[in-house]
Design a protein around this motif. Structure first.
Motif, mmCIF file in Angstrom:
data_model
loop_
_atom_site.group_PDB
_atom_site.id
_atom_site.type_symbol
_atom_site.label_atom_id
_atom_site.label_comp_id
_atom_site.label_asym_id
_atom_site.label_seq_id
_atom_site.Cartn_x
_atom_site.Cartn_y
_atom_site.Cartn_z
ATOM 1 N N ALA A 196 0.830 -1.207 0.000
ATOM 2 C CA ALA A 196 0.000 0.000 0.000
ATOM 3 C C ALA A 196 0.862 1.253 0.000
ATOM 4 O O ALA A 196 0.548 2.242 -0.676
ATOM 5 C CB ALA A 196 -0.936 -0.023 1.199
ATOM 6 N N GLU A 197 1.967 1.225 0.748
ATOM 7 C CA GLU A 197 2.836 2.390 0.852
ATOM 8 C C GLU A 197 3.515 2.725 -0.478
ATOM 9 O O GLU A 197 3.859 3.887 -0.729
ATOM 10 C CB GLU A 197 3.890 2.147 1.934
ATOM 11 N N LEU A 198 3.697 1.728 -1.343
ATOM 12 C CA LEU A 198 4.301 1.979 -2.648
ATOM 13 C C LEU A 198 3.419 2.878 -3.519
ATOM 14 O O LEU A 198 3.903 3.518 -4.451
ATOM 15 C CB LEU A 198 4.546 0.656 -3.376
ATOM 16 N N ASN A 199 2.106 2.870 -3.258
ATOM 17 C CA ASN A 199 1.165 3.712 -3.998
ATOM 18 C C ASN A 199 1.237 3.436 -5.503
ATOM 19 O O ASN A 199 1.345 4.362 -6.315
ATOM 20 C CB ASN A 199 1.420 5.194 -3.714
ATOM 21 N N LEU A 200 1.160 2.155 -5.851
ATOM 22 C CA LEU A 200 1.179 1.732 -7.250
ATOM 23 C C LEU A 200 -0.179 1.138 -7.608
ATOM 24 O O LEU A 200 -0.747 0.357 -6.839
ATOM 25 C CB LEU A 200 2.287 0.703 -7.477
ATOM 26 N N PRO A 201 -0.724 1.480 -8.793
ATOM 27 C CA PRO A 201 -2.095 1.092 -9.107
ATOM 28 C C PRO A 201 -2.317 -0.409 -9.273
ATOM 29 O O PRO A 201 -3.341 -0.930 -8.848
ATOM 30 C CB PRO A 201 -2.381 1.824 -10.432
ATOM 31 N N PHE A 202 -1.368 -1.120 -9.901
ATOM 32 C CA PHE A 202 -1.618 -2.510 -10.270
ATOM 33 C C PHE A 202 -0.290 -3.240 -10.326
ATOM 34 O O PHE A 202 0.522 -2.999 -11.224
ATOM 35 C CB PHE A 202 -2.334 -2.559 -11.628
ATOM 36 N N VAL A 203 -0.047 -4.110 -9.347
ATOM 37 C CA VAL A 203 1.223 -4.829 -9.285
ATOM 38 C C VAL A 203 0.986 -6.298 -8.960
ATOM 39 O O VAL A 203 -0.088 -6.687 -8.484
ATOM 40 C CB VAL A 203 2.185 -4.233 -8.224
ATOM 41 N N THR A 204 2.015 -7.096 -9.220
ATOM 42 C CA THR A 204 2.049 -8.469 -8.739
ATOM 43 C C THR A 204 3.222 -8.609 -7.782
ATOM 44 O O THR A 204 4.230 -7.928 -7.912
ATOM 45 C CB THR A 204 2.222 -9.476 -9.884
ATOM 46 N N ALA A 205 3.064 -9.510 -6.826
ATOM 47 C CA ALA A 205 4.160 -9.870 -5.929
ATOM 48 C C ALA A 205 4.250 -11.387 -5.908
ATOM 49 O O ALA A 205 3.257 -12.075 -5.628
ATOM 50 C CB ALA A 205 3.922 -9.331 -4.522
ATOM 51 N N ASP A 206 5.423 -11.910 -6.259
ATOM 52 C CA ASP A 206 5.668 -13.348 -6.241
ATOM 53 C C ASP A 206 6.334 -13.713 -4.927
ATOM 54 O O ASP A 206 7.335 -13.093 -4.536
ATOM 55 C CB ASP A 206 6.563 -13.760 -7.409
ATOM 56 N N LEU A 207 5.797 -14.727 -4.250
ATOM 57 C CA LEU A 207 6.303 -15.120 -2.942
ATOM 58 C C LEU A 207 6.631 -16.605 -2.919
ATOM 59 O O LEU A 207 6.035 -17.396 -3.656
ATOM 60 C CB LEU A 207 5.272 -14.821 -1.846
ATOM 61 N N ALA A 208 7.572 -16.966 -2.064
ATOM 62 C CA ALA A 208 7.892 -18.369 -1.819
ATOM 63 C C ALA A 208 8.205 -18.547 -0.339
ATOM 64 O O ALA A 208 8.569 -17.594 0.360
ATOM 65 C CB ALA A 208 9.064 -18.825 -2.684
#
Length: 309
Positions: free
Chosen positions: A258-270
């Motif tokens: 949320a703090e990044l203030n970017l409209p549409f992102v993906t985050a890949d996690l492992a």
């Protein structure tokens, strides 16, 4: 809407009452087929069809033209003048995305992710500091000379690392162009960097990025975020039928996204060997591939329901 295939993995993405949401997406832009330029590229045709079925306008763009000098106007020549738009297509270099956004703006079409936001999501130096505690420690160069590489190598200290540039690794060439067994061995480390540079050729972006090696014990999960809220999660496109069985806890990540203030992102996690979920990659959602186990309808429903304001 199903956020995960039946696998025992439960996510904490937001459940949305789709029936009570009004359409938010004005226009979907997708790459054109190279041989049939009035039609969507086959890879994105299903999402284009799902968008049209949902009453969303779809237009095609010439992806290849964006890499050419003064190619922006030609690239968007089939896009009608209109309102807000979102792109779902092949990866673009940040400077090419800026050309794309500017050409669309001259037609009265505004991408909901602007050029500065795209760069911050697409290139690791743009998002690393915000997610530093949840992602492997990293150091990077500006450019590809050895002196800068050695400074970044020394900054990380001894141990193993994974090499990439600002946007991509060469993980399919793991031992020759990705994995560095010992950073304290300068010549061996530089041999990996040199091979990486050779393989990336003109696609090399920014500089070298060295990431501390961490032992991951699960398949990757791709999460999709609109305006800082996770709306969809599923497998990584490289392993569309493989998901961890451990519960995915996104609560530490949510305020950081949320703090990044970017409209549409993906985050890949492992999942790391110590049981902690770690961020492998952040990316702009417009150019993040959709795994085959997430339907085109699910993707368009997410985009249509998300505010993207």
């Amino acid at each position: 809407m199903q956020f995960f295939p039946a696998s025992g993995l439960s996510g904490k993405c937001l459940e949305i009452n789709w029936a009570n949401r009004q359409d938010a997406l004005m226009m979907l832009l997708v790459p054109a087929d190279v041989l049939r330029p009035r039609r969507p590229d086959e890879h994105f045709a299903a999402e284009a069809e799902a968008a049209r079925a949902a009453g969303i306008d779809v237009a095609v763009i010439d992806h290849d033209a964006l890499s050419k000098p003064d190619g922006g106007e030609h690239a968007v020549s089939r896009v009608p003048a209109g309102d807000d738009a979102i792109y779902r297509g092949w990866m673009l270099r940040s400077e090419h995305y800026a050309t794309f956004a500017a050409a669309l703006a001259r037609r009265g079409v505004i991408l909901r992710t602007n050029a500065e936001q795209y760069r911050r999501a697409h290139e690791l130096p743009g998002w690393y500091s915000s997610l530093e505690t949840l992602t492997p420690r990293s150091a990077w160069t500006v450019g590809d000379d050895r002196d800068a590489f050695d400074r970044a190598r020394e900054e990380l200290g001894s141990g193993s690392a994974v090499l990439r540039d600002y946007t991509k690794s060469m993980k399919h060439y793991w031992h020759e162009a990705a994995f560095i067994p010992e950073l304290d061995d300068p010549d061996a480390a530089w041999a990996v960097a040199s091979r990486f540079r050779q393989l990336r050729e003109d696609d090399m972006t920014g500089g070298f990025v060295l990431r501390r090696f961490e032992n991951f014990v699960s398949a990757e999960v791709r999460t999709w975020w609109i305006d800082g809220t996770c709306l969809l999660a599923g497998p990584h496109p490289d392993t569309p039928d493989d998901l961890p069985t451990t519960e995915l806890d996104l609560s530490p990540l949510q305020p950081m996204i949320a703090e990044l203030n970017l409209p549409f992102v993906t985050a890949d996690l492992a999942l790391r060997a110590d049981g902690r979920w770690r961020v492998i990659e952040l990316g702009d959602g417009q150019v993040s591939d959709r795994p085959t186990t997430i339907t085109p309808h699910a993707m368009i429903t997410m985009l249509n329901a998300g505010s993207l304001q």
